[in-house]
Design a protein around this motif. Structure first.
Motif, PDB file in Angstrom:
ATOM      1  N   ALA A  71      52.302 -36.344 -61.191  1.00  0.00           N
ATOM      2  CA  ALA A  71      52.238 -34.896 -61.375  1.00  0.00           C
ATOM      3  C   ALA A  71      52.981 -34.209 -60.235  1.00  0.00           C
ATOM      4  N   MET A  72      53.669 -33.120 -60.577  1.00  0.00           N
ATOM      5  CA  MET A  72      54.465 -32.387 -59.595  1.00  0.00           C
ATOM      6  C   MET A  72      54.127 -30.912 -59.653  1.00  0.00           C
ATOM      7  N   VAL A  73      54.192 -30.259 -58.481  1.00  0.00           N
ATOM      8  CA  VAL A  73      54.014 -28.816 -58.409  1.00  0.00           C
ATOM      9  C   VAL A  73      55.159 -28.231 -57.602  1.00  0.00           C
ATOM     10  N   ASN A  74      55.813 -27.211 -58.159  1.00  0.00           N
ATOM     11  CA  ASN A  74      56.859 -26.496 -57.440  1.00  0.00           C
ATOM     12  C   ASN A  74      56.227 -25.458 -56.533  1.00  0.00           C
ATOM     13  N   LEU A  75      56.842 -25.235 -55.363  1.00  0.00           N
ATOM     14  CA  LEU A  75      56.271 -24.319 -54.388  1.00  0.00           C
ATOM     15  C   LEU A  75      56.800 -22.903 -54.524  1.00  0.00           C
ATOM     16  N   GLY A  76      57.998 -22.738 -55.057  1.00  0.00           N
ATOM     17  CA  GLY A  76      58.580 -21.424 -55.226  1.00  0.00           C
ATOM     18  C   GLY A  76      58.308 -20.855 -56.610  1.00  0.00           C
ATOM     19  N   SER A  77      58.897 -19.698 -56.874  1.00  0.00           N
ATOM     20  CA  SER A  77      58.688 -19.052 -58.161  1.00  0.00           C
ATOM     21  C   SER A  77      59.538 -19.668 -59.257  1.00  0.00           C
ATOM     22  N   ILE A 121      61.961 -23.485 -60.328  1.00  0.00           N
ATOM     23  CA  ILE A 121      62.024 -24.922 -60.072  1.00  0.00           C
ATOM     24  C   ILE A 121      62.861 -25.209 -58.839  1.00  0.00           C
ATOM     25  N   MET A 122      62.269 -25.932 -57.905  1.00  0.00           N
ATOM     26  CA  MET A 122      62.928 -26.383 -56.682  1.00  0.00           C
ATOM     27  C   MET A 122      63.481 -25.229 -55.828  1.00  0.00           C
ATOM     28  N   GLU A 123      62.815 -24.093 -55.859  1.00  0.00           N
ATOM     29  CA  GLU A 123      63.210 -22.987 -54.981  1.00  0.00           C
ATOM     30  C   GLU A 123      62.662 -23.265 -53.577  1.00  0.00           C
ATOM     31  N   PRO A 124      63.519 -23.227 -52.538  1.00  0.00           N
ATOM     32  CA  PRO A 124      63.031 -23.481 -51.183  1.00  0.00           C
ATOM     33  C   PRO A 124      62.126 -22.361 -50.691  1.00  0.00           C
ATOM     34  N   VAL A 125      61.048 -22.729 -50.020  1.00  0.00           N
ATOM     35  CA  VAL A 125      60.143 -21.756 -49.413  1.00  0.00           C
ATOM     36  C   VAL A 125      59.828 -22.208 -47.990  1.00  0.00           C
ATOM     37  N   ASN A 126      59.166 -21.335 -47.244  1.00  0.00           N
ATOM     38  CA  ASN A 126      58.803 -21.625 -45.863  1.00  0.00           C
ATOM     39  C   ASN A 126      57.313 -21.942 -45.788  1.00  0.00           C
ATOM     40  N   LEU A 127      56.981 -23.148 -45.323  1.00  0.00           N
ATOM     41  CA  LEU A 127      55.580 -23.535 -45.179  1.00  0.00           C
ATOM     42  C   LEU A 127      55.094 -23.361 -43.745  1.00  0.00           C
ATOM     43  N   GLY A 128      55.740 -22.460 -43.009  1.00  0.00           N
ATOM     44  CA  GLY A 128      55.349 -22.222 -41.626  1.00  0.00           C
ATOM     45  C   GLY A 128      53.854 -21.988 -41.496  1.00  0.00           C
ATOM     46  N   GLY A 129      53.232 -22.642 -40.528  1.00  0.00           N
ATOM     47  CA  GLY A 129      51.790 -22.518 -40.327  1.00  0.00           C
ATOM     48  C   GLY A 129      50.994 -23.609 -41.003  1.00  0.00           C
ATOM     49  N   SER A 130      51.606 -24.318 -41.951  1.00  0.00           N
ATOM     50  CA  SER A 130      50.916 -25.419 -42.627  1.00  0.00           C
ATOM     51  C   SER A 130      51.183 -26.713 -41.885  1.00  0.00           C
ATOM     52  N   GLY A 131      50.130 -27.497 -41.705  1.00  0.00           N
ATOM     53  CA  GLY A 131      50.282 -28.760 -40.997  1.00  0.00           C
ATOM     54  C   GLY A 131      50.023 -29.983 -41.842  1.00  0.00           C
ATOM     55  N   LYS A 132      49.263 -29.792 -42.958  1.00  0.00           N
ATOM     56  CA  LYS A 132      48.877 -30.948 -43.760  1.00  0.00           C
ATOM     57  C   LYS A 132      48.849 -30.585 -45.245  1.00  0.00           C
ATOM     58  N   PRO A 156      57.793 -16.976 -47.590  1.00  0.00           N
ATOM     59  CA  PRO A 156      56.636 -17.811 -47.258  1.00  0.00           C
ATOM     60  C   PRO A 156      55.912 -18.258 -48.516  1.00  0.00           C
ATOM     61  N   ARG A 157      55.237 -19.376 -48.435  1.00  0.00           N
ATOM     62  CA  ARG A 157      54.433 -19.858 -49.557  1.00  0.00           C
ATOM     63  C   ARG A 157      53.029 -19.288 -49.421  1.00  0.00           C
ATOM     64  N   GLU A 158      52.684 -18.417 -50.338  1.00  0.00           N
ATOM     65  CA  GLU A 158      51.339 -17.860 -50.395  1.00  0.00           C
ATOM     66  C   GLU A 158      50.891 -17.839 -51.862  1.00  0.00           C
ATOM     67  N   PRO A 159      49.641 -18.123 -52.164  1.00  0.00           N
ATOM     68  CA  PRO A 159      48.611 -18.601 -51.245  1.00  0.00           C
ATOM     69  C   PRO A 159      48.799 -20.081 -50.927  1.00  0.00           C
ATOM     70  N   ARG A 160      47.948 -20.606 -50.087  1.00  0.00           N
ATOM     71  CA  ARG A 160      48.061 -21.992 -49.654  1.00  0.00           C
ATOM     72  C   ARG A 160      47.400 -22.972 -50.624  1.00  0.00           C
ATOM     73  N   VAL A 161      46.640 -22.482 -51.566  1.00  0.00           N
ATOM     74  CA  VAL A 161      45.990 -23.366 -52.538  1.00  0.00           C
ATOM     75  C   VAL A 161      47.015 -23.773 -53.589  1.00  0.00           C
TER      76      VAL A 161
END
Length: 592
Positions: A494-500, A502-513, A428-433
């Motif tokens: 500007a780009m931000v990676n979500l995983g630990s 570069i381009m590591e897939p993560v789960n954004l379950g619960g996020s809508g926007k 999962p992606r935590e935190p959401r900020v």
């Protein structure tokens, strides 16, 4: 035909291609015994093939001698084929790797970014590239302003003044084009295009021939095919979609023109494609990337037209019966087709047109090699490149067996096929900020980084800095850039990676926007979402930012095709048009 607003995240491509350049065929030899061999022309019921130094060293019923220490493969009950050739693709990102994963060892690209094609050519000139398909490319196609090929938001040169014809074609050759792709497409009642007249087509083809290049024509109708042949076409890209008649078939045959029907994409255009024909096939699904599967499920959003498909099949059969060379091509990655896997579907469709299986196999091997003057491949013979595919069963009896791949050799090296894990068990992606820029002046600490087209040969630039935030308190990220010509899809931002990583897939379950505060120049800026199922193609939405700070909330469902389970990165930045811009963002977060 590239897809709408196609932008490619080729950061990973740079790393992959650098790795590929460092890999060379292992020394030693491989012996493939007891194989049924389709050598590109004929069938040998049982033979032994010796691979040495990246080439086929010998092929015989019984080898007189075998090098000591050679790796041996028992191919009893299997068929050895030349590496397959896809004669119509549009290749970006990891397309050459995906192609090789299904035994396609050479792709003939009909329109891609010239700098990407140049990078692939450099690798191939430097030595064998055993971990991807070889790529030959037309680079930028030849079309007019507003013509077919310009409707995808692509910044490409166009040929509008007939007096500039020779200079325009010379410029494409200077870019490295392996052949010249010429558009003659007036469209349909649903979507009309300006296009070249007959005299201009002749002049373009003559310039290509003067430069020693094949002249390949995109056509859609029998009239267009007739004009292309009269202009000197070496090849027709697509079979015409209306009834052509015997005179046209005779003209194509007498001109020595070959045809790449692209039936798989036509099946999609005519609303008849069935993604499960490939995606649910057990010998395909484990090796089909998430991007490939997603592309098979995309649609042209047109109603079903079985009569048009029947006409295309009848046209192909008439051309084949007349002796016109037929080549297999997919037009990947248009909606409904994908790199590698769809070539096997194309072979099945050619068979459904009434072409015998042995001749179908030639469309993806020797026919393609002969038509494109690639004399080192397309056949299994002493001295040819050891690009080989071993399949279980006999495709001379059942073409479906071409998908049941046992082994692939590229430049004599056995390629380890990539199994793709599409499980939903993502971290999962935590935190959401994702961005609160109150850490001073160090952009790097924010986790955001500059992203432009410069690494792909583009000339766009961008600078990131931390400035005063809303109301003068805290900080905000200032994105100041300039979109410039030099790459087909200019971008900067500007780009931000979500995983630990570069381009590591993560789960954004619960996020809508995706939400953030923004201010800018009143332009329409772009946000892009990258996900594993999208491969190298981001999903793009636009938003407007004025001089006053305002909250922007972009539903994740609004990013076309984006799957939050497998999300990789977000980009925020430039408008789609050329020129300088600035944008400031703050309080970037994923919210419910």
């Amino acid at each position: 035909m590239p897809t709408h607003k196609l932008l490619r995240c080729t950061i990973r491509l740079v790393a992959m291609t650098a790795l590929a350049a460092a890999i060379h065929p292992a020394e030693g030899a491989t012996v493939i015994r007891n194989a049924r061999v389709f050598d590109g022309d004929a069938v040998i019921d049982s033979a032994t093939v010796l691979i040495r130094d990246g080439r086929v060293s010998a092929i015989a019923e019984v080898l007189k001698s075998v090098p000591e220490g050679a790796l041996e493969v028992d191919a009893t009950g299997m068929t050895l084929l030349p590496g397959l050739i896809d004669s119509h693709t549009h290749s970006w990102g990891t397309a050459p790797q995906e192609a090789l994963n299904f035994g396609v060892t050479t792709v003939l690209d009909m329109f891609t970014e010239p700098s990407l094609a140049a990078a692939w050519r450099r690798e191939q000139r430097a030595g064998p590239v055993p971990d991807r398909a070889d790529v030959f490319s037309a680079g930028t196609l030849v079309t007019v302003t507003g013509g077919h090929g310009t409707q995808f938001g692509i910044d490409i040169p166009t040929l509008d003044d007939p007096e500039e014809t020779e200079a325009f074609v010379t410029a494409r050759i200077a870019e490295g084009s392996d052949y010249i792709k010429i558009i003659h497409e007036a469209g349909s009642a649903r979507w009309r295009f300006p296009t070249f007249d007959g005299d201009q087509l002749k002049r373009i083809a003559a310039a290509a021939h003067d430069g020693g290049k094949l002249a390949l024509f995109h056509v859609g109708t029998a009239r267009g095919a007739d004009m292309a042949v009269a202009a000197g076409a070496d090849g027709l890209m697509h079979v015409y979609r209306d009834v052509g008649g015997a005179d046209l078939v005779a003209a194509i045959r007498e001109a020595g023109t070959f045809v790449v029907p692209t039936l798989a994409v036509m099946q999609s255009v005519f609303g008849l494609s069935n993604p499960d024909a490939l995606a649910a096939d057990p010998v395909v699904s484990d090796y089909l990337s998430a991007n490939g599967e997603a592309n098979l499920k995309r649609l042209f959003n047109q109603g079903a037209n079985p009569a048009a498909m029947d006409t295309a099949l009848v046209n192909v059969r008439a051309l084949f019966d007349a002796g016109v060379p037929i080549l297999a091509g997919t037009d990947a990655a248009n909606p409904g087709v994908t790199h590698g896997a769809s070539l096997h579907r194309e072979l099945e469709l050619l068979a459904s047109a009434g072409i015998p299986n042995a001749e179908v196999l030639r469309t993806a091997t020797s026919n393609a090699a002969d038509a494109f003057r690639l004399h080192d491949r397309g056949r299994i013979a002493a001295g040819k490149k050891a690009d080989l595919v071993l399949v279980r069963g006999d495709p001379l009896q059942d073409l479906a067996t071409t998908k049941d791949i046992v082994a692939i050799w590229k430049d004599g090296v056995r390629f380890e096929r990539k199994r793709h894990d599409r499980s939903t068990d993502r971290p999962p992606r935590e935190p959401r900020v994702l961005g609160v820029f109150d850490t001073g002046t160090d952009v790097a600490e924010s986790g955001w980084s500059a992203s432009t087209d410069s690494f792909a040969g583009g000339k766009s630039t961008v600078e990131l800095s931390i400035v005063a935030g809303m109301g003068g308190g805290g900080g905000a990220l200032r994105i100041q850039g300039d979109n410039a010509r030099g790459y087909a899809y200019p971008w900067s931002g500007a780009m931000v990676n979500l995983g630990s990583t570069i381009m590591e897939p993560v789960n954004l379950g619960g996020s809508g926007k995706l939400a953030f505060d923004a201010r800018g120049e009143g332009k329409r800026y772009r946000a892009m979402a990258f996900a594993e199922n999208l491969g190298q193609m981001p999903a793009i939405v636009e938003f407007k930012a004025s001089a006053q700070w305002q909250r922007v909330e972009l539903p994740l469902t609004g990013f076309p095709g984006f799957d939050p389970d497998g999300a990789m990165a977000f980009f925020i930045g430039s408008p789609s048009e050329l020129g300088p811009f600035w944008l400031e963002i703050d309080n970037v977060a994923l919210i419910e």
